[in-house]
Design a protein around this motif. Structure first.
Motif, PDB file in Angstrom:
ATOM      1  N   GLU A  99      -0.746   5.217  -9.308  1.00  0.00           N
ATOM      2  CA  GLU A  99      -0.908   4.720 -10.675  1.00  0.00           C
ATOM      3  C   GLU A  99      -1.826   3.496 -10.757  1.00  0.00           C
ATOM      4  OE1 GLU A  99       3.083   3.985 -11.961  1.00  0.00           O
ATOM      5  OE2 GLU A  99       3.663   6.093 -11.769  1.00  0.00           O
ATOM      6  N   LEU A 100      -2.272   3.002  -9.605  1.00  0.00           N
ATOM      7  CA  LEU A 100      -3.067   1.781  -9.581  1.00  0.00           C
ATOM      8  C   LEU A 100      -4.411   1.933 -10.283  1.00  0.00           C
ATOM      9  CD1 LEU A 100      -3.212  -1.163  -8.664  1.00  0.00           C
ATOM     10  CD2 LEU A 100      -4.265  -0.360  -6.538  1.00  0.00           C
ATOM     11  N   ALA A 101      -5.114   3.049 -10.087  1.00  0.00           N
ATOM     12  CA  ALA A 101      -6.431   3.235 -10.706  1.00  0.00           C
ATOM     13  C   ALA A 101      -6.335   3.222 -12.225  1.00  0.00           C
ATOM     14  CB  ALA A 101      -7.076   4.528 -10.226  1.00  0.00           C
ATOM     15  N   ALA A 130      -4.243  -6.187  -3.728  1.00  0.00           N
ATOM     16  CA  ALA A 130      -4.394  -6.282  -2.272  1.00  0.00           C
ATOM     17  C   ALA A 130      -3.125  -6.794  -1.600  1.00  0.00           C
ATOM     18  CB  ALA A 130      -5.575  -7.179  -1.926  1.00  0.00           C
ATOM     19  N   ASN A 131      -2.292  -7.512  -2.338  1.00  0.00           N
ATOM     20  CA  ASN A 131      -1.022  -8.005  -1.793  1.00  0.00           C
ATOM     21  C   ASN A 131       0.046  -6.913  -1.738  1.00  0.00           C
ATOM     22  OD1 ASN A 131      -1.830 -10.674  -1.357  1.00  0.00           O
ATOM     23  ND2 ASN A 131      -1.476 -11.183  -3.502  1.00  0.00           N
ATOM     24  N   ARG A 132      -0.184  -5.809  -2.462  1.00  0.00           N
ATOM     25  CA  ARG A 132       0.828  -4.760  -2.565  1.00  0.00           C
ATOM     26  C   ARG A 132       0.403  -3.429  -1.957  1.00  0.00           C
ATOM     27  NH1 ARG A 132       3.536  -3.832  -8.304  1.00  0.00           N
ATOM     28  NH2 ARG A 132       4.171  -5.953  -7.864  1.00  0.00           N
ATOM     29  N   PHE A 133      -0.911  -3.141  -1.956  1.00  0.00           N
ATOM     30  CA  PHE A 133      -1.393  -1.822  -1.557  1.00  0.00           C
ATOM     31  C   PHE A 133      -2.407  -1.931  -0.423  1.00  0.00           C
ATOM     32  CE2 PHE A 133      -0.321  -1.504  -6.091  1.00  0.00           C
ATOM     33  CZ  PHE A 133       0.629  -0.492  -6.042  1.00  0.00           C
ATOM     34  N   PRO A 134      -2.569  -0.841   0.355  1.00  0.00           N
ATOM     35  CA  PRO A 134      -3.596  -0.826   1.410  1.00  0.00           C
ATOM     36  C   PRO A 134      -5.003  -0.967   0.814  1.00  0.00           C
ATOM     37  CG  PRO A 134      -2.108   1.066   1.607  1.00  0.00           C
ATOM     38  CD  PRO A 134      -1.789   0.391   0.320  1.00  0.00           C
ATOM     39  N   GLU A 136      -7.772   0.659   1.193  1.00  0.00           N
ATOM     40  CA  GLU A 136      -8.443   1.864   0.698  1.00  0.00           C
ATOM     41  C   GLU A 136      -7.928   2.277  -0.682  1.00  0.00           C
ATOM     42  OE1 GLU A 136      -5.164   3.062   3.540  1.00  0.00           O
ATOM     43  OE2 GLU A 136      -6.902   1.762   3.721  1.00  0.00           O
ATOM     44  N   VAL A 137      -6.667   2.028  -0.972  1.00  0.00           N
ATOM     45  CA  VAL A 137      -6.112   2.332  -2.297  1.00  0.00           C
ATOM     46  C   VAL A 137      -6.719   1.393  -3.335  1.00  0.00           C
ATOM     47  CG1 VAL A 137      -4.001   2.308  -3.693  1.00  0.00           C
ATOM     48  CG2 VAL A 137      -3.969   3.287  -1.385  1.00  0.00           C
ATOM     49  N   VAL A 138      -6.852   0.124  -2.975  1.00  0.00           N
ATOM     50  CA  VAL A 138      -7.421  -0.872  -3.886  1.00  0.00           C
ATOM     51  C   VAL A 138      -8.888  -0.562  -4.167  1.00  0.00           C
ATOM     52  CG1 VAL A 138      -7.949  -3.323  -4.208  1.00  0.00           C
ATOM     53  CG2 VAL A 138      -5.775  -2.640  -3.158  1.00  0.00           C
ATOM     54  N   VAL A 139      -9.642  -0.210  -3.144  1.00  0.00           N
ATOM     55  CA  VAL A 139     -11.065   0.109  -3.317  1.00  0.00           C
ATOM     56  C   VAL A 139     -11.229   1.318  -4.234  1.00  0.00           C
ATOM     57  CG1 VAL A 139     -13.141   0.927  -2.133  1.00  0.00           C
ATOM     58  CG2 VAL A 139     -11.846  -0.976  -1.192  1.00  0.00           C
ATOM     59  N   GLU A 140     -10.443   2.355  -4.026  1.00  0.00           N
ATOM     60  CA  GLU A 140     -10.534   3.546  -4.890  1.00  0.00           C
ATOM     61  C   GLU A 140     -10.164   3.201  -6.328  1.00  0.00           C
ATOM     62  OE1 GLU A 140     -11.860   6.576  -4.340  1.00  0.00           O
ATOM     63  OE2 GLU A 140     -12.450   5.633  -2.465  1.00  0.00           O
ATOM     64  N   ALA A 141      -9.185   2.348  -6.533  1.00  0.00           N
ATOM     65  CA  ALA A 141      -8.802   1.922  -7.882  1.00  0.00           C
ATOM     66  C   ALA A 141      -9.924   1.113  -8.540  1.00  0.00           C
ATOM     67  CB  ALA A 141      -7.513   1.100  -7.835  1.00  0.00           C
ATOM     68  N   LEU A 142     -10.563   0.247  -7.768  1.00  0.00           N
ATOM     69  CA  LEU A 142     -11.696  -0.514  -8.286  1.00  0.00           C
ATOM     70  C   LEU A 142     -12.843   0.408  -8.690  1.00  0.00           C
ATOM     71  CD1 LEU A 142     -11.784  -3.462  -5.738  1.00  0.00           C
ATOM     72  CD2 LEU A 142     -11.347  -3.653  -8.182  1.00  0.00           C
ATOM     73  N   ARG A 143     -13.144   1.393  -7.877  1.00  0.00           N
ATOM     74  CA  ARG A 143     -14.209   2.353  -8.198  1.00  0.00           C
ATOM     75  C   ARG A 143     -13.894   3.100  -9.489  1.00  0.00           C
ATOM     76  NH1 ARG A 143     -14.967   4.529  -2.111  1.00  0.00           N
ATOM     77  NH2 ARG A 143     -16.427   2.930  -1.435  1.00  0.00           N
ATOM     78  N   ALA A 144     -12.667   3.550  -9.609  1.00  0.00           N
ATOM     79  CA  ALA A 144     -12.265   4.284 -10.813  1.00  0.00           C
ATOM     80  C   ALA A 144     -12.370   3.395 -12.047  1.00  0.00           C
ATOM     81  CB  ALA A 144     -10.844   4.821 -10.664  1.00  0.00           C
ATOM     82  N   ALA A 145     -11.933   2.148 -11.932  1.00  0.00           N
ATOM     83  CA  ALA A 145     -11.969   1.225 -13.076  1.00  0.00           C
ATOM     84  C   ALA A 145     -13.414   0.932 -13.488  1.00  0.00           C
ATOM     85  CB  ALA A 145     -11.246  -0.076 -12.720  1.00  0.00           C
TER      86      ALA A 145
END
Length: 150
Positions: A99-101, A130-134, A136-145
């Motif tokens: 749900e992060l993205a 970044a304090n909660r998720f790996p 790669e999950v954060v990077v993919e969410a940033l790309r989607a946003a």
């Protein structure tokens, strides 16, 4: 699009576009639209679409097919003619990585519609995630946003 793909906000009919239009692979605001082919852009076989020779930005050369006027949307930051609604307020960061993205996209859309502080809001969201998720999950969410707000 398959259910595992990231949703991309493309306000045009992809079937009406040329097979080599950057609108086939890029979201709104991530490419320029020219009033036709010209010497300032060339087809890039490694990318599969036309790019501006000076900036390297993808270029659509058929505004009538994509349904939007010519503009330097990616290279000069011109505002896309049809803005996406901000949608519901983002609320707190989700606990689930899947749900992060969507959350980060809502955070950025609200920042661009309201405060105009997209860079700061996105940096804050990235640090918190970044304090909660790996990573790669954060990077993919940033790309989607970033893709969703163009």
């Amino acid at each position: 699009m398959t259910s595992g793909d990231t949703d991309i906000d493309r306000p045009w009919d992809e079937d009406a576009l040329c097979a080599v239009c950057p609108g086939q692979v890029h979201d709104r605001g991530r490419f320029d639209i020219a009033d036709g082919p010209g010497p300032g852009s060339r087809y890039d076989t490694s990318r599969g679409y036309r790019r501006d020779l000076a900036t390297g930005v993808p270029v659509c050369v058929h505004p009538e097919k994509i349904g939007h006027p010519p503009g330097r949307y990616a290279s000069a930051g011109e505002r896309w003619p049809v803005e996406a609604p901000a949608g519901p307020a983002p609320g707190p960061m989700p606990a689930a990585a899947g749900e992060l993205a969507a959350w980060m996209t809502a955070v950025v859309r609200h920042a661009s519609a309201g405060t105009g502080q997209v860079d700061q809001v996105l940096a804050d969201a990235e640090r918190a995630a970044a304090n909660r998720f790996p990573a790669e999950v954060v990077v993919e969410a940033l790309r989607a946003a970033l893709a969703a707000v163009g």
